[in-house]
Design an enzyme around this catalytic site. Structure first.
Site, PDB file in Angstrom:
ATOM      1  N   HIS A 139      48.459  39.467  50.244  1.00  0.00           N
ATOM      2  CA  HIS A 139      46.901  40.079  50.322  1.00  0.00           C
ATOM      3  C   HIS A 139      46.694  40.997  49.439  1.00  0.00           C
ATOM      4  O   HIS A 139      45.665  41.660  49.547  1.00  0.00           O
ATOM      5  CB  HIS A 139      46.788  40.564  51.886  1.00  0.00           C
ATOM      6  CG  HIS A 139      46.977  39.167  52.814  1.00  0.00           C
ATOM      7  ND1 HIS A 139      46.138  38.344  52.922  1.00  0.00           N
ATOM      8  CD2 HIS A 139      47.948  39.180  53.744  1.00  0.00           C
ATOM      9  CE1 HIS A 139      46.628  37.560  54.020  1.00  0.00           C
ATOM     10  NE2 HIS A 139      47.701  38.357  54.452  1.00  0.00           N
ATOM     11  N   ARG A 147      33.130  51.755  47.469  1.00  0.00           N
ATOM     12  CA  ARG A 147      33.828  52.465  46.302  1.00  0.00           C
ATOM     13  C   ARG A 147      33.761  51.629  45.208  1.00  0.00           C
ATOM     14  O   ARG A 147      33.672  50.325  45.273  1.00  0.00           O
ATOM     15  CB  ARG A 147      35.123  52.890  46.645  1.00  0.00           C
ATOM     16  CG  ARG A 147      36.148  51.465  47.227  1.00  0.00           C
ATOM     17  CD  ARG A 147      37.486  52.151  47.398  1.00  0.00           C
ATOM     18  NE  ARG A 147      38.444  51.023  47.972  1.00  0.00           N
ATOM     19  CZ  ARG A 147      38.875  50.224  47.366  1.00  0.00           C
ATOM     20  NH1 ARG A 147      38.613  50.124  46.184  1.00  0.00           N
ATOM     21  NH2 ARG A 147      39.518  49.329  48.055  1.00  0.00           N
TER      22      ARG A 147
END
Length: 618
Positions: A235, A297
Site C-alpha cells: 500500500h 496536504r
C-alpha cells in the site's frame, strides 16, 4: 507575500520548500532534531533551531517546541510539508491562534476529510461517486458480517481513521470475515486509537488515480489533472506518473470535475489530492472510478504534476497562504508530455525490503534528471525516520520516453554501503507490462519474481571484479599476467570474492557495463564489494549453518523471547529487530539449545551482528 517561513519538517521536503522560498525572497527557518544537525536542509536554511532528540515524538511532533521556535525566530508563517503534523487540525489551529500563517488546509477541512466514513458521506451529498460499501454506525460484528455478505466478496475492511496501509484487511469469503474483522479492529485501535471500520467492495483490477486540486481564499478552485499511483508495495507508492495511461478526455473531465466538487464541498483552501480507485479490468471508464479519500496536504509525488503543467506547487501554496488568488485559471492549465517519479528507498529488496541504515560513503545520482533528495554524500541514513533517499523524476514528450529515461536514471544510481531499491525500480520501469500500461495495484506482487534482484552477483558483476583484479593501470586483462596461475591458458578462471563469497570466474571477451571504483562495482542500480579471494572470508546473513543468528539489518532490539540455555524448536521466535517502523522476527533455524545470547532489549545493533547462537541437541 509571506516574508519569513518556518518549515516544520525535515529532509527532502524541507529542501524542496527552501528552494522555492529562496527564489521568492522569503527568509527560511529550519527546525531539526539533534541527529539531523548536519543534514543539507539545516545548512541551506537562513536560520536553524534544534528542537530536541532524534525520536519524532520528542522533536518534529512537539507542537509546543515548533511554536516556540517560530516565536523565537520571528517567523511569520509555518509550512508543515507532508507527513508529521501536516494533516493535524489541532496543530493548524494552534498556529493560527498564535497569529501565524498556516501554509496548509483549513483545520475544518482537515477534520472533515480525516475520517473516511464521514468524508464519504459528504462526498455522496456532493454528487461524487464513492465505492460501494457500508459506512454505518452499527459496528457490531454480526451486522458488519451481514453488510459484507450483501456487498459481495471479496471485500475490504478499512479502519475509519486509518492511513498508510494500516488497518486494512482483504476478505475473500464469508467464513474468513470474523477473524479478519477482529484483526483489523485490533490494529486500528493500536495505531489510531479508534477501532471503527467501514467495508468496501474490493476492486479486482484496481488502479489508483488521484487528482491534484487547489483552492484559494477568493472562492476559486482548479485541478491540475491526474496522476496514476498504481505501482505500490504494501500500500506504499513506488512509481507515480502523470497523466494516467489510458485516460481519455471524457473520463479525465469526469474525474477532475468530481474532484473539484469534492473540494468545494469542504470550502477547501491550498493544495490537496482527491484519491480515486478505478476498476481497470476494461480500461478507465468514468462509471468505474470512485472516490476513496482526500489528502489535505501536498503529496510526495507532486513533482510529476509540476513537470507536466510547468507550475511550482510550493509557490502556489505560499501565494494562496499569503491571500493571493490562484496563479492560473483552469483554462490556462494544460498537459505537456509525460512525467514519472521513482522513490529511491534505503532498503534491501533481496531481504524482503528490510530497511538499510548507515553512512552514505558513496552517493551518485543521474545528472540529467530532476532529483529531489534530502541527503548528500558523507551523510547518513538513520533508523529514526522515513527511509526515502531521493525522488528521481523523468519528463519526456511521451510515456515510452519517460519510462526509458526513468529506468536509465535509476540504473545509474550509486549508493554504498547503504542498500537501496534502485535495481528493483529499474526492473519495474522497464518491465514489458509496465511499458504496455498493463498496471494495477497488484503489479509488483504479481511480478515480484522478475522485479526483485538476486542476492547473488550476476555475470557482469563477477566479470567486472575479475577484470579489475587482473588489470593494473588500465592494462588489457587479456595481456596482463597478474593473478594468472602457472600453466594456464589466456581464458583461465580467476578466483574472486564478491560480498565475501568466493567465485570462480571465466573472463568474457565482451566489455562489461559495470563501473568499478575503489573495490566497488556499480551496475544497474546495484553495488557490490569485491576483493581477491581469501581462504576464510567473513560471513553475512540472518542465520548461518552453525545456528548463528545475525541481525539482518541495522536497528534496535525491541523484544527478546529466550535466554542462554533455553531449549528452542525450529521456527520459534528468538529476537525481534525494529528499524524505520518495520519489525523483523528472527527465528530458530532448527531444534536445539541457546548456546550463546548477545541480544539485549533496547540495544542498537548493526547489520551482521551476532545476536543468538543455537546448537543442535546431541
Amino acid at each position: 507575500m509571506i516574508e519569513s517561513l518556518l518549515i516544520a519538517n525535515r529532509g527532502e521536503i524541507a529542501r524542496r520548500i527552501i528552494r522555492t522560498a529562496r527564489r521568492l525572497g522569503i527568509r527560511t527557518i529550519a527546525v531539526h532534531a539533534d541527529v539531523d544537525a548536519a543534514m543539507p536542509f539545516v545548512r541551506e536554511a537562513d536560520e536553524a533551531v534544534c528542537i530536541g532528540p532524534a525520536p519524532a515524538r520528542d522533536s518534529y511532533l512537539r507542537q509546543d517546541l515548533l511554536l516556540e521556535a517560530a516565536r523565537a525566530t520571528g517567523a511569520q508563517a509555518i509550512h508543515p510539508g507532508y507527513g508529521f503534523l501536516s494533516e493535524n487540525a489541532e496543530f493548524a489551529e494552534a498556529v493560527i491562534a498564535a497569529g501565524l500563517v498556516w501554509v496548509g488546509a483549513p483545520p475544518a477541512a482537515i477534520r472533515a476529510m480525516g475520517l473516511k466514513d464521514a468524508a464519504k458521506e459528504r462526498m455522496i451529498a456532493a454528487g461524487v461517486p464513492v465505492t460501494p460499501g457500508y459506512l454505518g454506525a452499527d459496528q457490531s460484528p454480526d451486522h458488519l458480517q451481514r453488510e459484507a455478505d450483501a456487498i459481495g466478496y471479496p471485500v475490504l475492511i478499512k479502519a475509519v481513521a486509518g492511513g498508510g496501509g494500516k488497518g486494512m484487511r482483504r476478505v475473500e469469503a464469508a467464513p474468513d470475515f470474523a477473524e479478519a474483522l477482529a484483526s483489523c479492529k485490533r490494529e486500528a485501535a493500536a495505531s489510531f486509537g479508534d477501532d471503527r471500520v467501514l467495508i468496501e467492495k474490493y476492486i479486482l483490477s484496481p488502479r489508483h488515480i488521484e487528482v491534484q486540486v487547489f483552492g484559494d481564499t477568493h472562492g476559486h478552485v482548479v485541478h491540475l489533472f491526474e496522476r496514476d499511483c498504481s505501482l505500490q508495495r504494501r500500500h506504499q507508492k513506488v512509481i507515480e506518473e502523470a497523466p494516467a495511461p489510458g485516460m481519455d478526455a471524457a473520463t479525465r473531465d469526469a474525474i477532475c470535475e468530481a474532484a473539484v466538487r469534492a473540494v468545494k464541498a469542504v470550502d477547501y483552501v491550498g493544495a490537496g489530492t482527491i484519491e480515486f480507485i478505478a476498476d481497470g479490468s476494461e480500461g478507465l471508464r468514468a462509471d468505474r472510478i470512485w472516490f476513496m479519500e482526500m489528502n489535505t496536504r501536498l503529496q510526495v509525488e507532486h513533482p510529476v504534476t509540476e513537470s507536466i503543467t510547468g507550475q511550482d506547487l510550493v509557490e502556489w501554496q505560499l501565494r494562496v497562504a499569503s491571500g493571493e488568488p490562484l496563479p492560473k485559471r483552469q483554462e490556462d492549465l494544460t498537459i505537456d508530455g509525460w512525467a514519472m517519479e521513482a522513490r529511491l528507498y534505503a532498503e534491501n529488496p533481496t531481504t524482503g525490503f528490510l530497511p538499510s541504515t548507515g553512512p552514505l560513503d558513496h552517493l551518485r545520482f543521474p545528472s540529467d534528471l530532476r532529483i529531489d533528495s534530502g541527503v548528500k554524500q558523507g551523510g547518513e541514513v538513520t533508523p529514526y525516520y522515513d527511509p526515502m533517499i531521493a525522488k528521481i523524476i523523468a519528463h519526456a514528450p511521451s510515456r515510452e520516453q519517460a519510462a526509458q529515461q526513468l529506468a536509465q536514471g535509476v540504473r545509474q544510481v550509486e549508493v554504498w554501503p547503504v542498500r537501496t531499491n534502485a535495481a528493483f525500480l529499474a526492473r519495474a520501469a522497464s518491465h514489458p507490462d509496465f511499458l504496455a500500461a498493463h498496471i494495477d495495484t497488484g503489479f509488483i506482487e504479481r511480478h515480484a519474481e522478475t522485479l526483485i534482484p538476486s542476492a547473488e552477483p550476476g555475470a557482469s558483476v563477477l566479470d567486472a571484479a575479475a577484470r579489475a583484479l587482473l588489470t593494473s593501470d588500465g592494462d588489457d586483462p587479456w595481456t596482463a599476467l597478474q593473478g594468472f596461475r602457472a600453466n594456464r591458458h589466456a581464458s583461465q578462471e580467476i578466483e574472486v570474492a564478491v560480498a565475501g563469497k568466493p567465485y570462480l570466474v571465466s573472463l568474457s571477451k565482451n566489455p562489461s557495463t559495470a563501473r568499478v571504483e575503489d573495490g566497488l562495482i556499480f551496475v544497474d542500480g546495484e553495488a557490490w564489494a569485491f576483493e581477491p579471494w581469501r581462504a576464510e572470508p567473513g560471513t553475512t546473513g540472518a542465520a548461518g549453518g552453525d545456528g548463528a543468528i545475525l541481525s539482518p539489518m541495522p536497528g534496535r532490539v525491541i523484544a527478546v523471547a529466550v535466554r542462554q540455555g533455553d531449549a528452542v524448536t525450529k521456527g520459534q521466535r528468538l529476537v525481534v529487530i525494529e528499524a524505520m517502523k518495520m519489525e523483523q522476527a528472527l527465528l530458530a533455524p532448527f531444534d536445539g539449545i541457546v548456546a550463546e545470547f548477545k541480544a539485549s532489549e533496547g540495544a542498537q545493533v548493526s547489520e551482521g551482528t551476532l545476536l543468538v547462537r543455537v546448537e543442535g541437541e546431541a
